[in-house]
Design a protein around this motif. Structure first.
Motif, PDB file in Angstrom:
ATOM      1  N   ILE A  15      39.373  44.330  40.888  1.00  0.00           N
ATOM      2  CA  ILE A  15      38.474  44.666  41.808  1.00  0.00           C
ATOM      3  C   ILE A  15      37.359  43.777  41.881  1.00  0.00           C
ATOM      4  O   ILE A  15      36.663  43.078  40.997  1.00  0.00           O
ATOM      5  N   ALA A  16      37.268  43.490  43.177  1.00  0.00           N
ATOM      6  CA  ALA A  16      36.177  42.417  43.560  1.00  0.00           C
ATOM      7  C   ALA A  16      35.197  43.200  44.088  1.00  0.00           C
ATOM      8  O   ALA A  16      35.103  43.769  45.385  1.00  0.00           O
ATOM      9  N   GLU A  17      34.096  43.358  43.339  1.00  0.00           N
ATOM     10  CA  GLU A  17      33.002  44.338  43.774  1.00  0.00           C
ATOM     11  C   GLU A  17      31.698  43.752  42.894  1.00  0.00           C
ATOM     12  O   GLU A  17      31.667  43.664  41.865  1.00  0.00           O
ATOM     13  N   ASN A  18      30.410  43.735  43.876  1.00  0.00           N
ATOM     14  CA  ASN A  18      29.272  43.355  42.952  1.00  0.00           C
ATOM     15  C   ASN A  18      28.237  44.531  42.383  1.00  0.00           C
ATOM     16  O   ASN A  18      27.591  44.321  41.570  1.00  0.00           O
ATOM     17  N   VAL A  19      28.911  45.675  42.972  1.00  0.00           N
ATOM     18  CA  VAL A  19      28.255  46.865  42.635  1.00  0.00           C
ATOM     19  C   VAL A  19      29.078  47.674  41.373  1.00  0.00           C
ATOM     20  O   VAL A  19      30.088  47.937  41.721  1.00  0.00           O
ATOM     21  N   THR A  38      43.577  50.241  34.308  1.00  0.00           N
ATOM     22  CA  THR A  38      42.933  49.461  33.475  1.00  0.00           C
ATOM     23  C   THR A  38      42.487  48.507  34.373  1.00  0.00           C
ATOM     24  O   THR A  38      43.198  48.137  35.359  1.00  0.00           O
ATOM     25  N   SER A  39      41.093  47.904  34.449  1.00  0.00           N
ATOM     26  CA  SER A  39      40.550  47.247  35.411  1.00  0.00           C
ATOM     27  C   SER A  39      39.802  46.164  35.113  1.00  0.00           C
ATOM     28  O   SER A  39      39.205  46.160  34.025  1.00  0.00           O
ATOM     29  N   LYS A  40      39.732  45.222  36.179  1.00  0.00           N
ATOM     30  CA  LYS A  40      38.837  44.109  35.943  1.00  0.00           C
ATOM     31  C   LYS A  40      37.852  43.703  36.981  1.00  0.00           C
ATOM     32  O   LYS A  40      38.450  43.779  38.181  1.00  0.00           O
ATOM     33  N   ARG A  41      36.694  43.668  36.883  1.00  0.00           N
ATOM     34  CA  ARG A  41      35.885  43.508  37.930  1.00  0.00           C
ATOM     35  C   ARG A  41      35.334  42.089  38.055  1.00  0.00           C
ATOM     36  O   ARG A  41      34.892  41.566  37.113  1.00  0.00           O
ATOM     37  N   VAL A  42      35.408  41.541  39.322  1.00  0.00           N
ATOM     38  CA  VAL A  42      34.872  40.375  39.323  1.00  0.00           C
ATOM     39  C   VAL A  42      33.988  39.895  40.744  1.00  0.00           C
ATOM     40  O   VAL A  42      34.068  40.866  41.538  1.00  0.00           O
ATOM     41  N   GLN A  43      33.129  38.921  40.851  1.00  0.00           N
ATOM     42  CA  GLN A  43      32.215  38.970  41.716  1.00  0.00           C
ATOM     43  C   GLN A  43      32.196  37.454  42.374  1.00  0.00           C
ATOM     44  O   GLN A  43      31.408  37.458  43.270  1.00  0.00           O
ATOM     45  N   THR A  44      32.739  36.649  42.039  1.00  0.00           N
ATOM     46  CA  THR A  44      32.737  35.302  42.628  1.00  0.00           C
ATOM     47  C   THR A  44      34.396  34.810  43.039  1.00  0.00           C
ATOM     48  O   THR A  44      35.314  35.381  42.423  1.00  0.00           O
ATOM     49  N   ALA A  45      34.274  34.049  43.916  1.00  0.00           N
ATOM     50  CA  ALA A  45      35.699  33.272  44.355  1.00  0.00           C
ATOM     51  C   ALA A  45      36.312  32.891  43.061  1.00  0.00           C
ATOM     52  O   ALA A  45      37.384  32.947  42.938  1.00  0.00           O
ATOM     53  N   ASN A  49      39.713  34.214  41.720  1.00  0.00           N
ATOM     54  CA  ASN A  49      40.948  33.187  41.684  1.00  0.00           C
ATOM     55  C   ASN A  49      41.667  32.980  40.494  1.00  0.00           C
ATOM     56  O   ASN A  49      43.063  33.296  40.288  1.00  0.00           O
ATOM     57  N   THR A  50      40.830  33.145  39.368  1.00  0.00           N
ATOM     58  CA  THR A  50      41.337  32.776  37.833  1.00  0.00           C
ATOM     59  C   THR A  50      41.993  34.319  37.546  1.00  0.00           C
ATOM     60  O   THR A  50      43.092  34.230  36.907  1.00  0.00           O
ATOM     61  N   ALA A  51      41.528  35.290  37.785  1.00  0.00           N
ATOM     62  CA  ALA A  51      41.835  36.521  37.464  1.00  0.00           C
ATOM     63  C   ALA A  51      43.347  36.689  38.199  1.00  0.00           C
ATOM     64  O   ALA A  51      44.176  37.176  37.571  1.00  0.00           O
ATOM     65  N   LEU A  52      43.241  36.396  39.570  1.00  0.00           N
ATOM     66  CA  LEU A  52      44.517  36.742  40.247  1.00  0.00           C
ATOM     67  C   LEU A  52      45.698  35.716  39.671  1.00  0.00           C
ATOM     68  O   LEU A  52      47.057  36.102  39.411  1.00  0.00           O
ATOM     69  N   ALA A  53      45.451  34.467  39.164  1.00  0.00           N
ATOM     70  CA  ALA A  53      46.533  33.510  38.812  1.00  0.00           C
ATOM     71  C   ALA A  53      46.873  34.065  37.518  1.00  0.00           C
ATOM     72  O   ALA A  53      47.945  33.748  36.943  1.00  0.00           O
ATOM     73  N   ARG A  54      45.993  34.596  36.406  1.00  0.00           N
ATOM     74  CA  ARG A  54      46.082  34.783  34.995  1.00  0.00           C
ATOM     75  C   ARG A  54      46.858  36.042  34.801  1.00  0.00           C
ATOM     76  O   ARG A  54      47.597  36.375  33.886  1.00  0.00           O
ATOM     77  N   GLY A  55      46.401  37.057  35.484  1.00  0.00           N
ATOM     78  CA  GLY A  55      46.506  38.416  35.136  1.00  0.00           C
ATOM     79  C   GLY A  55      47.725  38.951  35.756  1.00  0.00           C
ATOM     80  O   GLY A  55      48.260  38.319  36.939  1.00  0.00           O
ATOM     81  N   THR A  56      48.182  40.134  35.517  1.00  0.00           N
ATOM     82  CA  THR A  56      49.554  40.869  36.277  1.00  0.00           C
ATOM     83  C   THR A  56      48.825  42.049  36.880  1.00  0.00           C
ATOM     84  O   THR A  56      48.455  42.718  36.092  1.00  0.00           O
ATOM     85  N   TRP A  57      48.598  42.091  38.000  1.00  0.00           N
ATOM     86  CA  TRP A  57      48.060  43.210  38.784  1.00  0.00           C
ATOM     87  C   TRP A  57      49.026  43.959  39.510  1.00  0.00           C
ATOM     88  O   TRP A  57      49.757  43.518  40.148  1.00  0.00           O
ATOM     89  N   ASP A  58      48.700  45.350  39.521  1.00  0.00           N
ATOM     90  CA  ASP A  58      49.505  46.247  40.599  1.00  0.00           C
ATOM     91  C   ASP A  58      49.069  46.591  41.932  1.00  0.00           C
ATOM     92  O   ASP A  58      49.510  46.620  42.956  1.00  0.00           O
ATOM     93  N   GLN A  73      37.085  35.948  52.046  1.00  0.00           N
ATOM     94  CA  GLN A  73      37.281  34.756  51.236  1.00  0.00           C
ATOM     95  C   GLN A  73      38.307  35.349  50.274  1.00  0.00           C
ATOM     96  O   GLN A  73      39.220  34.399  49.808  1.00  0.00           O
ATOM     97  N   ALA A  74      38.041  36.413  49.719  1.00  0.00           N
ATOM     98  CA  ALA A  74      39.297  37.050  48.592  1.00  0.00           C
ATOM     99  C   ALA A  74      40.510  37.024  49.213  1.00  0.00           C
ATOM    100  O   ALA A  74      41.465  36.658  48.825  1.00  0.00           O
ATOM    101  N   LEU A  75      40.557  37.587  50.617  1.00  0.00           N
ATOM    102  CA  LEU A  75      41.811  37.516  51.251  1.00  0.00           C
ATOM    103  C   LEU A  75      42.495  36.238  51.468  1.00  0.00           C
ATOM    104  O   LEU A  75      43.602  35.962  51.306  1.00  0.00           O
ATOM    105  N   GLU A  76      41.763  35.297  51.743  1.00  0.00           N
ATOM    106  CA  GLU A  76      42.300  33.891  51.715  1.00  0.00           C
ATOM    107  C   GLU A  76      42.922  33.414  50.506  1.00  0.00           C
ATOM    108  O   GLU A  76      44.089  32.976  50.248  1.00  0.00           O
ATOM    109  N   ILE A  77      42.204  33.574  49.437  1.00  0.00           N
ATOM    110  CA  ILE A  77      42.629  33.125  48.007  1.00  0.00           C
ATOM    111  C   ILE A  77      43.781  34.054  47.666  1.00  0.00           C
ATOM    112  O   ILE A  77      44.834  33.394  47.299  1.00  0.00           O
ATOM    113  N   TYR A  78      44.098  35.137  47.903  1.00  0.00           N
ATOM    114  CA  TYR A  78      44.947  36.175  47.572  1.00  0.00           C
ATOM    115  C   TYR A  78      46.094  35.514  48.484  1.00  0.00           C
ATOM    116  O   TYR A  78      47.454  35.337  48.185  1.00  0.00           O
TER     117      TYR A  78
END
Ligand code: ADP
Length: 389
Positions: A15-19, A38-45, A49-58, A73-78
């Motif tokens: 989840i990319a979300e600042n709240v 099971t989730s991980k929340r990130v707030q920065t590019a 990027n790191t979470a996307l590269a290292r984790g296995t997400w559904d 920006q998140a979409l571009e990274i994705y």
């Protein structure tokens, strides 16, 4: 029983979300929809990027605005990651138009935060579609594999066909000539008007014709056999030793012609020993046979490594071959000479076919009256040690 009650599958959510509360609401909604998230929340590019590269997400859920980091920006990274995980925009602050724009840019779907109850259904649908895309991709890969295999078969068939055409052409063309001789002299004999001397003479012609037909048929058989290769996997062989073996077989002719043979160091190649001996033997025998009258044969064998293959060269100072025949001498039964040089025009056709079977090529460079260089390539055996084993 509702759909949510039947579906208790685990779900790894990025989840990319600042709240933080909004992220918790999303997780809760997914749980309500029947998942075990099971989730991980990130707030920065960077974190995204790191979470996307290292984790296995559904699934990836992304807000439109997160302070300095945007959903776009998140979409571009994705997109750069090359992953195909459902990417959903979950936002409260944008209108329909911007959300549609987001989907056009590559997101799979969007959802307004005030309609979060639809999250479970949207996730389920996107997961199903992603699975379908995976199946399609596997299908495309399989089709490609089958296509490649088919292409190889077509090439093999087309080579076999060319081989067959050459055989048929040679059989009909070259056998006709001695057959004509045999037929006409037999007819003359049958007329019984000839003298005993003439009858003997005609008998000789007939015997010669039959003998020539037998030699040609033997040649045809030898050439035809090359389409029934053993299928053995060729191993590295030491070309030095093989060339030496070929020379031993030709000792008599070498001495009789007072030929000088120079063999430079030759590497190991991927080939079988006996066919390689035959190639060297044919080329050296030709260099001896098609020698000039005014000088003893000077035959040199060398090899050069280039681009993972070895290019062999067998050169002579013989009568040479004029350029218009540089290709056709490799055709079955093609000869440039009459009885002054014995032979049936089989050797080079066999050599070329053998070399091609092992993945190489064969050609000639030659000047009439000066000499010829026969070249052929073979795959280099990089593991020379294996050649000794
Ligand atoms: P053959 O020697 O039985 O005729 P090959 O297939 O070995 O059959 O050779 C085909 C033709 O190519 C020969 O008839 C000859 O004209 C020519 N040729 C082959 N090798 C040489 C050579 N080293 N120098 C000159 N001509 C050659």
């Amino acid at each position: 029983m509702s759909e949510s009650e039947t579906d208790r599958s685990p779900l790894r959510v990025l989840i990319a979300e600042n709240v933080e509360d909004d992220a918790l609401l999303m997780v809760e909604e997914l749980r309500r929809a029947g998942y075990t998230p099971t989730s991980k929340r990130v707030q920065t590019a960077l974190d995204f990027n790191t979470a996307l590269a290292r984790g296995t997400w559904d699934i990836v859920l992304v807000d439109y605005m997160m302070g300095g980091f945007t959903g776009m920006q998140a979409l571009e990274i994705y997109k750069k990651s090359g992953l195909d995980i459902p990417f959903l925009l979950v936002s409260g602050s944008i209108g329909e138009e911007k959300a549609v724009e987001f989907v056009r840019s590559g997101a799979h779907d969007y959802l307004m935060k005030d309609r979060l109850s639809r999250l479970g259904g949207a996730v389920r649908r996107e997961l199903r579609e992603a699975a379908n895309r995976g199946v399609q991709r596997a299908g495309v890969v399989e089709i490609q594999r089958l296509n490649d295999a088919l292409q190889k078969q077509v090439e093999l068939l087309s080579r076999a066909n060319t081989h067959l055409e050459q055989l048929t052409f040679a059989a009909s063309h070259d056998l006709k000539e001695p057959l004509r001789t045999v037929t006409s002299y037999t007819q003359l004999l049958l007329k019984r008007r000839s003298s005993p001397d003439e009858q003997d003479e005609f008998g000789e012609y007939i015997r010669d014709g039959v003998e020539r037909m037998r030699t040609l048929i033997d040649g045809l058989e030898a050439f035809a056999r090359t389409s029934h290769w053993t299928g053995d996997i060729p191993r590295p062989v030491d070309a030095d030793a093989v060339a030496a073996d070929a020379v031993v077989l030709l000792t008599e002719a070498i001495e009789a012609t007072r030929a000088v043979l120079t063999i430079n160091p030759l590497p190991a190649v991927i080939m079988e020993r006996i066919p390689l001996i035959q190639v060297f033997q044919n080329l050296i025998a030709n260099a001896l046979k098609y020698r000039r009258g005014d000088a003893p044969p000077d035959i040199r064998i060398s090899a050069e490594e280039q681009h993972g293959e070895v290019r062999f060269a067998v050169s002579d100072n013989g009568i040479g071959i004029s350029p218009e025949h540089h290709d056709d001498i490799f055709l079955l039964f093609r000869r440039l000479h009459g009885v002054e040089y014995p032979g049936i025009g089989l050797g080079l056709a066999l050599c070329k076919r053998t070399v091609e079977h092992y993945g190489g090529r064969m050609w000639v460079a030659s000047d009439l009256g000066v000499g010829s260089i026969f070249y052929f390539t073979l795959p280099l055996a990089t593991n020379v040690a294996a050649a000794a084993s």
